[in-house]
Each structure stands twice: as structure tokens, then as C-alpha cells.
Design a protein around this motif. Sequence first.
Motif, mmCIF file in Angstrom:
data_model
loop_
_atom_site.group_PDB
_atom_site.id
_atom_site.type_symbol
_atom_site.label_atom_id
_atom_site.label_comp_id
_atom_site.label_asym_id
_atom_site.label_seq_id
_atom_site.Cartn_x
_atom_site.Cartn_y
_atom_site.Cartn_z
ATOM 1 N N ALA A 44 5.441 17.274 -2.343
ATOM 2 C CA ALA A 44 5.104 17.363 -3.649
ATOM 3 C C ALA A 44 4.272 16.307 -4.387
ATOM 4 O O ALA A 44 3.287 16.636 -5.000
ATOM 5 C CB ALA A 44 6.503 17.602 -4.491
ATOM 6 N N LEU A 45 4.771 15.060 -4.081
ATOM 7 C CA LEU A 45 4.047 14.002 -4.308
ATOM 8 C C LEU A 45 2.634 13.799 -4.159
ATOM 9 O O LEU A 45 1.813 13.494 -4.792
ATOM 10 C CB LEU A 45 4.694 12.597 -4.104
ATOM 11 C CG LEU A 45 6.035 12.393 -4.719
ATOM 12 C CD1 LEU A 45 6.691 11.186 -4.064
ATOM 13 C CD2 LEU A 45 5.932 12.200 -6.062
ATOM 14 N N ALA A 46 2.270 14.421 -2.895
ATOM 15 C CA ALA A 46 1.028 14.434 -2.359
ATOM 16 C C ALA A 46 0.058 15.523 -2.937
ATOM 17 O O ALA A 46 -1.179 15.444 -2.882
ATOM 18 C CB ALA A 46 1.128 14.608 -0.777
ATOM 19 N N GLY A 47 0.691 16.774 -3.218
ATOM 20 C CA GLY A 47 0.013 17.675 -3.799
ATOM 21 C C GLY A 47 0.273 18.257 -5.199
ATOM 22 O O GLY A 47 0.726 19.344 -5.394
ATOM 23 N N VAL A 57 4.388 10.091 -11.971
ATOM 24 C CA VAL A 57 3.159 9.382 -11.704
ATOM 25 C C VAL A 57 2.962 8.165 -12.915
ATOM 26 O O VAL A 57 2.958 8.477 -13.839
ATOM 27 C CB VAL A 57 1.911 10.349 -11.761
ATOM 28 C CG1 VAL A 57 0.697 9.475 -11.182
ATOM 29 C CG2 VAL A 57 2.076 11.291 -10.651
ATOM 30 N N ALA A 58 2.839 7.014 -12.154
ATOM 31 C CA ALA A 58 2.658 5.892 -13.132
ATOM 32 C C ALA A 58 1.556 6.050 -14.085
ATOM 33 O O ALA A 58 0.271 6.415 -13.481
ATOM 34 C CB ALA A 58 2.729 4.633 -12.256
ATOM 35 N N GLU A 59 1.859 5.680 -15.160
ATOM 36 C CA GLU A 59 0.549 5.677 -16.151
ATOM 37 C C GLU A 59 -0.301 4.439 -15.966
ATOM 38 O O GLU A 59 -1.294 4.481 -16.571
ATOM 39 C CB GLU A 59 1.262 5.513 -17.570
ATOM 40 C CG GLU A 59 1.730 6.840 -18.147
ATOM 41 C CD GLU A 59 1.961 6.914 -19.657
ATOM 42 O OE1 GLU A 59 1.469 7.708 -20.119
ATOM 43 O OE2 GLU A 59 2.593 6.107 -20.254
ATOM 44 N N GLY A 70 0.795 -1.257 0.156
ATOM 45 C CA GLY A 70 0.050 -0.040 0.017
ATOM 46 C C GLY A 70 0.888 1.286 0.008
ATOM 47 O O GLY A 70 0.375 2.231 -0.133
ATOM 48 N N THR A 71 1.965 1.248 -0.045
ATOM 49 C CA THR A 71 2.910 2.476 -0.128
ATOM 50 C C THR A 71 2.773 3.143 -1.411
ATOM 51 O O THR A 71 2.872 2.372 -2.607
ATOM 52 C CB THR A 71 4.355 2.163 -0.005
ATOM 53 O OG1 THR A 71 4.592 1.700 1.545
ATOM 54 C CG2 THR A 71 5.294 3.609 -0.013
ATOM 55 N N ARG A 72 2.249 4.450 -1.450
ATOM 56 C CA ARG A 72 2.002 5.115 -2.543
ATOM 57 C C ARG A 72 3.025 5.994 -3.171
ATOM 58 O O ARG A 72 2.965 6.887 -4.283
ATOM 59 C CB ARG A 72 0.652 5.520 -2.784
ATOM 60 C CG ARG A 72 -0.132 4.292 -2.800
ATOM 61 C CD ARG A 72 0.057 3.597 -4.225
ATOM 62 N NE ARG A 72 -1.064 2.167 -4.516
ATOM 63 C CZ ARG A 72 -0.456 1.399 -4.060
ATOM 64 N NH1 ARG A 72 0.615 1.152 -3.540
ATOM 65 N NH2 ARG A 72 -1.375 0.208 -4.378
ATOM 66 N N ARG A 73 3.789 6.695 -2.136
ATOM 67 C CA ARG A 73 4.811 7.864 -2.515
ATOM 68 C C ARG A 73 6.222 7.301 -2.124
ATOM 69 O O ARG A 73 6.333 6.847 -0.776
ATOM 70 C CB ARG A 73 4.370 9.060 -1.562
ATOM 71 C CG ARG A 73 3.290 9.475 -1.955
ATOM 72 C CD ARG A 73 2.634 10.889 -1.183
ATOM 73 N NE ARG A 73 2.478 10.491 0.121
ATOM 74 C CZ ARG A 73 2.977 11.384 1.268
ATOM 75 N NH1 ARG A 73 3.421 12.297 1.224
ATOM 76 N NH2 ARG A 73 2.325 10.617 2.650
ATOM 77 N N ILE A 74 7.073 7.087 -3.212
ATOM 78 C CA ILE A 74 8.394 6.624 -2.785
ATOM 79 C C ILE A 74 9.427 7.906 -3.410
ATOM 80 O O ILE A 74 9.408 8.210 -4.575
ATOM 81 C CB ILE A 74 8.585 5.291 -3.529
ATOM 82 C CG1 ILE A 74 7.696 4.173 -2.827
ATOM 83 C CG2 ILE A 74 10.166 5.061 -3.440
ATOM 84 C CD1 ILE A 74 8.108 2.812 -3.345
ATOM 85 N N VAL A 75 10.197 8.195 -2.708
ATOM 86 C CA VAL A 75 11.434 9.033 -2.969
ATOM 87 C C VAL A 75 12.658 8.393 -2.972
ATOM 88 O O VAL A 75 12.989 7.696 -1.970
ATOM 89 C CB VAL A 75 11.389 10.451 -1.984
ATOM 90 C CG1 VAL A 75 12.689 11.072 -2.335
ATOM 91 C CG2 VAL A 75 10.161 11.193 -2.097
ATOM 92 N N VAL A 76 13.315 8.235 -3.900
ATOM 93 C CA VAL A 76 14.697 7.490 -3.957
ATOM 94 C C VAL A 76 15.814 8.455 -4.362
ATOM 95 O O VAL A 76 15.738 9.182 -5.500
ATOM 96 C CB VAL A 76 14.657 6.289 -5.393
ATOM 97 C CG1 VAL A 76 15.801 5.466 -5.157
ATOM 98 C CG2 VAL A 76 13.326 5.543 -5.204
ATOM 99 N N GLY A 77 17.025 8.382 -3.683
ATOM 100 C CA GLY A 77 18.209 9.079 -3.850
ATOM 101 C C GLY A 77 19.239 8.171 -4.609
ATOM 102 O O GLY A 77 19.586 6.988 -3.953
ATOM 103 N N LEU A 93 0.628 5.381 -8.107
ATOM 104 C CA LEU A 93 1.961 5.334 -7.484
ATOM 105 C C LEU A 93 2.707 6.625 -7.977
ATOM 106 O O LEU A 93 2.643 7.235 -9.026
ATOM 107 C CB LEU A 93 2.601 4.165 -8.067
ATOM 108 C CG LEU A 93 4.221 4.115 -7.468
ATOM 109 C CD1 LEU A 93 4.152 3.865 -6.086
ATOM 110 C CD2 LEU A 93 5.034 3.133 -8.168
ATOM 111 N N GLY A 94 3.273 7.324 -6.983
ATOM 112 C CA GLY A 94 3.916 8.679 -7.238
ATOM 113 C C GLY A 94 5.558 8.460 -6.905
ATOM 114 O O GLY A 94 5.882 7.720 -5.763
ATOM 115 N N VAL A 95 6.267 8.918 -7.816
ATOM 116 C CA VAL A 95 7.551 8.512 -7.493
ATOM 117 C C VAL A 95 8.571 9.891 -7.569
ATOM 118 O O VAL A 95 8.231 10.565 -8.572
ATOM 119 C CB VAL A 95 8.342 7.454 -8.486
ATOM 120 C CG1 VAL A 95 9.950 7.435 -8.080
ATOM 121 C CG2 VAL A 95 7.538 6.134 -8.036
ATOM 122 N N ALA A 96 9.567 9.929 -6.919
ATOM 123 C CA ALA A 96 10.683 10.905 -7.296
ATOM 124 C C ALA A 96 11.940 10.310 -7.443
ATOM 125 O O ALA A 96 12.276 9.735 -6.233
ATOM 126 C CB ALA A 96 10.747 12.008 -6.307
#
Length: 428
Positions: free
Chosen positions: A419-422, A391-393, A353-360, A398-401
Motif C-alpha cells: 500500500a505504501l508503494a502504491g 506520507v511525510a509532509e 535510504g529506506t523509504r517504506r517503514i511499517v511499525v507494529g 518517506l511513507g509510514v504505516a
Amino acid sequence: MIIGVIADDFTGASDIANTIAKGVEPEGGLRTVQYLNVPPHPAAPDVEAGVIALKSRSIPAGEAVAQSLAALDWLLAQGCRQIVFKYCSTFDSTPEGNIGPVAEALARRLGVLGVVACPAFPDAGRSVYMGHLFVGDRLLNDSGMEHHPLNPMTDPDLRRWLTRQSTDPVGLVGWPVIRQGAGATRDALAEAAGRGERLVIADAISNDDLLVLAQACAEARLITGGSGIARGLPRNLIRAGLARGGRPAVDGVDGAEAVLVGSCSRATRAQIERHRAGHPVLAVDVDAVMEGRLGPADIVAFVDAHRGAGPLVYSSSDPDRVAALQETYGREPVAHALDALFGEAARVLVAAGTRRIVVGGGETSGAVVTALGVTSFRIGPEIDPGVPVLVAEDGSGLGVALKSGNFGGEDFFARALDALAGAGRVAA
């Protein structure tokens, strides 16, 4: 599709996708999609710019060439009139490749000479002057990049570095020519082609210089460089009536969040410390990973225990510690183990259920997105220079940075989650 981009890593693909989607005011940018590897199907009819993200920066040169040519064939089949080969703004490569071999292979397939090579990205402090690459006020080899764990950059002279990787002569169009404008620059590139110079280092110390290069290359079949080289390309097409123009916007993403960081850059280490001040942070014990005492379940458990608090998990270390680990276990085994760790953890988190992932980190981003099985992202608004909302097509919500190691302000990770949330509000 009008412009096609072949990027040698996933964060770099996001970087240039952001540049093309944003464009230059007042015209704006193009409707842009980032694809993860070569798609098995045609692009949607409304896509004006397609960016293919490969994980080809650090693989054997022959494999990188083969993957890049396959990407080129797909982009040409979509109708692209211009191709961009995107690599890092710190020119990450070894004396053997892969920038030179891939760029030459693309140029030969397209039958072109005098192809621009310009990694400059002034917004992120990267500039090229008389063929030498600067990071801020430091030459490349004195910027920290000399300690890169996979592609240590020990020579700031790009013409010399690229010559080591190339078969054909490498040229230079210096800043005194660039400052004369697009006409003089175009003539200089034509002269380089006449001398048989397949690739030509082009100087740029400001965004205005990048716009000059874009104008000079309006009819070029192939351009190579960092994301900055694409800055003025949408304007060319919009002014020619070939594209509509506009600003990127996608819907915001609700749901649980996680930050996963593998980059060891100075900037990323500072960002981790900033995040630590207000959020839960877990340092990955690499010895424990290599000895089988720490695995994806441990990361998942930590993130689950801190949902809503912006939990961050990192494997980043200073150069001395990285060197010691590589000496003990080997460079490739360490990199493979950490990629697998973060990739599998991300897969389990998203499945739960995780929907916002930021990767460095570029390698970590590639591992995470590959493990998630996402094939394409719509490009949303910019978070920081070079890093957009993705945002996944596939409708999964799913939103990713994906952040390259040296990019972003010190508070990047928290702002990226917001930013992913809004996303829609950021674009407003």
C-alpha cells in the motif's frame, strides 16, 4: 482548521486521522494532517482536521495533562470549533489515569459538562453495552488485555474504571437511549450535565450508533473516545457547509522497506507468523539487548541483507515470557531499551535510504517516529480499519504505516508495504 484531535499515542493518532480523512459515504472526509507533538508553527491553510499525536498514554498523569492542555491551546489557536480527545478502543489506562485526568482537564478548560466517553470501534470488534467494553464476544478483562505489559485491563465496567480516575461523577447513556436517536441522546447528555457529571460513558454496538452519537454531539465543544467516535463528525461539517469533503489520496512511495514490531498482542504475534511464511524475519533476543550484546547495528544489518524481501524484525513474545523479562530487568528498563533499539535502527535505515517503514505497536511507533524527527504526515488511503498510509509532509519521500497491536488482518505487514508503494492506486 475545524476539528482538532489530541491523541494519547501515535498509532491511535493515525487511527482517528484515518477515520476523519475517510469520513462516511457519500460525503467523504476532511483534509487531515497528523502532527507529531505540538507544532511550533501554524497549520497550513488547507488543513480541515489536525491530529496531534502525543506519547502520553503511559506517562505520569500530571505530565499527560500538561501536554494535552498545550495541544488544546494550539488547536484552539488554529480556529478549531470542536475538540476530540482520542484514546485506545480498549481504554488502555491504569486506575490512576490517564484517561480521566486528561479528559477532565480538557473539559474544565473548555467549561463543559456531559462530555461523551465512548471507546467503541465496531469495525475492530470493540463495542460498549450498558457501560461494559467488549472485544469481540469477550468482556475486556477476558480478551487478552488483562495481560497488557503496561496497562493491564482487569475491569470491563468503564463507568467504574473511569470513576477511579476522575474527580467529578461519571454518567452513563445506555444503548436503550442511543437506539432512540440523536435527539434522545442529546437530551440524556444534557441531563447528565445537569447532574454535574463531567464525563459520560456512551454505549455503541454498531457504526449506526456511532453516527447517532456524532449527530447528537454536532455542537459539542469536546468529545472523547476511540477513533470510531469521529466517524460521523466530518458529515456534520460537510452538511453544514463548513467543509468540502472528499477521499484521501497521496502519492505512492518508492524505495527500500522495513517492518519493525514491538507489540506483544495476540493479533500481532499471528501476523508475524503469517509474514514469516514468505519473508525473512528476525526475533530480537531481549536478554542480549539488555546485556548489550545486540544493538541497532544488528537490526540494520539484517534489513540491509534482505532488501526487497519485506524483512521484519520483532521483539514480541507471549505474556509469560514478557512477565519473566520484566521480573528480571524491570518493566520500564525493558520498554526503554526496546524503544531505543527500534528508534535508532529506524533512524539509521532512513538515513541510508529506506523509504517504506511499517511499525507494529503503539509504544514502538512513538519511538520510531520520534527518532526519525518527522513532524507531520498527510493522511492517505486506509490499509486496514484504523491504519492509513502516512506520507511525510517534509518532501523526504518517506511513507509510514503505524499499526496498533490488535489491528489488521493476518497478512497486514505485506499488504502495508504494498500500500505504501502504491498509495495512489489504493485510493483510486
